[in-house]
Design a protein around this motif. Structure first.
Motif, short mmCIF file in Angstrom:
data_model
loop_
_atom_site.label_atom_id
_atom_site.label_comp_id
_atom_site.label_asym_id
_atom_site.label_seq_id
_atom_site.Cartn_x
_atom_site.Cartn_y
_atom_site.Cartn_z
N MET A 1 21.84 2.48 -30.78
CA MET A 1 21.23 2.68 -29.47
C MET A 1 19.75 2.34 -29.59
O MET A 1 19.07 2.72 -30.53
N ASN A 2 19.25 1.65 -28.59
CA ASN A 2 17.84 1.25 -28.60
C ASN A 2 16.94 2.37 -28.09
O ASN A 2 17.42 3.40 -27.60
N GLU A 3 15.64 2.17 -28.18
CA GLU A 3 14.70 3.22 -27.80
C GLU A 3 14.75 3.53 -26.31
O GLU A 3 14.56 4.68 -25.91
N SER A 4 15.03 2.53 -25.48
CA SER A 4 15.14 2.78 -24.04
C SER A 4 16.30 3.72 -23.76
O SER A 4 16.17 4.66 -22.97
N GLY A 5 17.43 3.47 -24.39
CA GLY A 5 18.60 4.33 -24.21
C GLY A 5 18.32 5.75 -24.68
O GLY A 5 18.69 6.72 -24.01
N LYS A 6 17.68 5.87 -25.83
CA LYS A 6 17.34 7.21 -26.34
C LYS A 6 16.41 7.95 -25.38
O LYS A 6 16.62 9.13 -25.09
N LEU A 7 15.39 7.25 -24.89
CA LEU A 7 14.44 7.88 -23.99
C LEU A 7 15.13 8.30 -22.69
O LEU A 7 14.94 9.43 -22.22
N MET A 8 15.94 7.42 -22.13
CA MET A 8 16.63 7.76 -20.88
C MET A 8 17.56 8.95 -21.05
O MET A 8 17.65 9.81 -20.17
N LYS A 9 18.26 9.02 -22.18
CA LYS A 9 19.14 10.16 -22.43
C LYS A 9 18.34 11.46 -22.49
O LYS A 9 18.76 12.47 -21.94
N GLU A 10 17.20 11.42 -23.15
CA GLU A 10 16.37 12.61 -23.25
C GLU A 10 15.81 13.01 -21.88
O GLU A 10 15.76 14.19 -21.54
N GLU B 1 25.75 3.09 -22.27
CA GLU B 1 25.61 4.34 -23.04
C GLU B 1 26.25 5.48 -22.26
O GLU B 1 26.56 5.36 -21.09
N GLU B 2 26.42 6.60 -22.94
CA GLU B 2 26.91 7.81 -22.28
C GLU B 2 25.84 8.88 -22.36
O GLU B 2 25.07 8.93 -23.32
N GLU B 3 25.80 9.75 -21.34
CA GLU B 3 24.83 10.84 -21.32
C GLU B 3 25.24 11.90 -22.32
O GLU B 3 26.39 11.98 -22.72
N TYR B 4 24.27 12.75 -22.69
CA TYR B 4 24.59 13.93 -23.48
C TYR B 4 25.40 14.86 -22.61
O TYR B 4 25.02 15.16 -21.50
N ALA C 1 10.24 1.66 -25.92
CA ALA C 1 11.22 1.59 -24.83
C ALA C 1 10.72 0.62 -23.76
O ALA C 1 9.52 0.33 -23.68
N ASP C 2 11.64 0.14 -22.93
CA ASP C 2 11.24 -0.82 -21.90
C ASP C 2 10.35 -0.16 -20.84
O ASP C 2 10.29 1.06 -20.74
N SER C 3 9.67 -0.97 -20.08
CA SER C 3 8.68 -0.48 -19.12
C SER C 3 9.33 0.41 -18.05
O SER C 3 8.71 1.37 -17.59
N GLU C 4 10.56 0.11 -17.65
CA GLU C 4 11.23 0.92 -16.64
C GLU C 4 11.49 2.33 -17.16
O GLU C 4 11.28 3.32 -16.45
N SER C 5 11.92 2.44 -18.41
CA SER C 5 12.18 3.75 -19.01
C SER C 5 10.88 4.55 -19.15
O SER C 5 10.84 5.75 -18.86
N LEU C 6 9.82 3.88 -19.57
CA LEU C 6 8.52 4.55 -19.70
C LEU C 6 8.00 4.99 -18.34
O LEU C 6 7.42 6.07 -18.21
N ALA C 7 8.24 4.18 -17.31
CA ALA C 7 7.82 4.54 -15.95
C ALA C 7 8.60 5.76 -15.45
O ALA C 7 8.04 6.64 -14.78
N LEU C 8 9.89 5.84 -15.79
CA LEU C 8 10.69 7.00 -15.40
C LEU C 8 10.19 8.26 -16.12
O LEU C 8 10.17 9.35 -15.54
#
Length: 142
Positions: free
Chosen positions: A1-10, A61-64, A116-123
């Motif tokens: 899993m990439n950093e964007s996926g990890k960040l979004m899950k968190e 990806e799947e959510e926690y 992480a990608d800019s969209e994930s960081l913006a979220l």
């Protein structure tokens, strides 16, 4: 899993955590005004959670799914605290403390997963702003 996926899950986990706590607190709120504040931020967190869920599923990806020990302990602490003292000031205090924990957690994850990608960081920034605004809106109830 990439950093964007990890960040979004968190971030998604943080939103779930927030909505669970807000719903518990809302059940104890007797004052209409604090109830409106809690309802508003419940909707804000739900909206952000939907955005995150869509993006998580889009990248495959799947959510926690399982609750964490921290989640269970927070629910227990919130319920016990508000059963003992269901005053609006206690509701505000618990929610502000939760906002502050959320801000710290999201900021740590954002800094750790900086690639992480800019969209994930913006979220992440959007969630931080939401938590800051919620805490500020609850200050008058202390």
């Amino acid at each position: 899993m990439n950093e964007s996926g990890k960040l979004m899950k968190e971030l998604c986990r943080g939103c779930k955590f927030a909505t669970e706590s807000i719903k518990i607190a809302r059940g104890y709120a007797k004052d209409k005004e604090i109830g409106r504040v809690l309802d508003y931020y419940d909707k804000e967190h739900e909206s952000l959670k939907r955005k995150l869920s869509e993006k998580i599923h889009k990248i495959g990806e799947e959510e926690y799914k399982n609750p964490t020990v921290a989640s269970v302990m927070t629910k227990l602490h919130t319920n016990v605290s508000l059963t003992i003292n269901p005053e609006e000031a206690k509701i505000a205090e618990l929610m502000i403390n939760g906002c502050n924990m959320g801000i710290k957690t999201v900021s740590k994850n954002k800094n750790k997963l900086w690639a992480a990608d800019s969209e994930s960081l913006a979220l992440a920034d959007e969630l931080i702003r939401t938590e800051q605004k919620m805490a500020n809106d609850l200050l008058p109830y202390l």
